[in-house]
Design a protein around this motif. Structure first.
Motif, short mmCIF file in Angstrom:
data_model
loop_
_atom_site.label_atom_id
_atom_site.label_comp_id
_atom_site.label_asym_id
_atom_site.label_seq_id
_atom_site.Cartn_x
_atom_site.Cartn_y
_atom_site.Cartn_z
N GLY A 42 1.14 -0.94 -0.33
CA GLY A 42 0.09 -0.05 0.09
C GLY A 42 0.40 0.81 -0.30
N TYR A 43 2.04 1.24 -0.52
CA TYR A 43 2.98 2.39 -0.62
C TYR A 43 3.27 2.73 0.76
N ILE A 44 3.79 2.00 2.11
CA ILE A 44 3.84 2.45 3.40
C ILE A 44 5.16 1.63 3.56
N TYR A 45 5.76 0.83 3.09
CA TYR A 45 7.02 0.24 3.76
C TYR A 45 8.15 1.06 2.76
N GLY A 46 9.39 1.30 3.51
CA GLY A 46 10.34 1.91 3.41
C GLY A 46 11.29 0.63 2.93
N SER A 47 12.62 1.04 3.04
CA SER A 47 13.31 0.37 2.54
C SER A 47 14.24 -0.66 3.62
N PRO A 48 14.19 -0.45 4.92
CA PRO A 48 14.32 -1.28 6.12
C PRO A 48 13.07 -2.41 5.65
N ARG A 49 11.81 -2.29 5.38
CA ARG A 49 11.12 -3.76 5.63
C ARG A 49 10.50 -3.92 4.23
N ILE A 50 11.49 -3.59 3.37
CA ILE A 50 11.08 -4.37 1.91
C ILE A 50 12.51 -5.08 1.69
N THR A 51 13.72 -4.36 2.16
CA THR A 51 14.96 -5.04 2.40
C THR A 51 14.39 -6.74 3.25
N VAL A 52 13.45 -6.81 4.42
CA VAL A 52 12.70 -7.61 5.03
C VAL A 52 12.31 -9.05 4.07
N GLU A 53 11.36 -8.02 3.24
CA GLU A 53 10.94 -8.97 2.51
C GLU A 53 10.84 -9.31 0.83
N LEU A 54 12.24 -8.86 0.77
CA LEU A 54 13.46 -9.36 -0.11
C LEU A 54 13.96 -10.26 0.06
N HIS A 55 14.33 -9.87 1.71
CA HIS A 55 15.23 -11.43 1.65
C HIS A 55 14.01 -12.52 2.39
N LYS A 56 13.24 -12.31 2.19
CA LYS A 56 12.17 -13.78 2.35
C LYS A 56 11.64 -14.28 1.04
#
Length: 86
Positions: A42-56
């Protein structure tokens, strides 16, 4: 175009047909994934959360690389928006 850039025609045409580098290809692929995660949040995540999602998903990327790619995208997106007629 080569005259605007003030380069020789030989260099310009070699650059024009040169294949995409490995780094720019990886950046382009990662940028698509970053946009996908950002949109799904929902265009809320910033780089830290996006990094976690990509790591998953198994991607190996640092937070600073995600931030760099997001910043480059934001600059071009804002430029596109500022050029629109209202």
């Amino acid at each position: 175009m080569r005259t605007v850039l003030n380069v020789s025609s030989d260099c310009f045409y070699r650059w024009l047909v040169r294949p995409e580098s490995a780094r720019s290809h990886r950046s382009r692929v990662l940028l698509e994934k970053i946009r996908e995660v950002h949109k799904s949040s929902g265009y809320i995540y910033g780089s830290p959360r996006i990094t976690v999602e990509l790591h998953k998903t198994g991607e190996s990327i640092s937070r600073s690389s995600v931030a760099r790619l997001m910043l480059c995208t934001t600059k071009t997106d804002n430029l596109d928006r500022s050029l629109q007629n209202t």
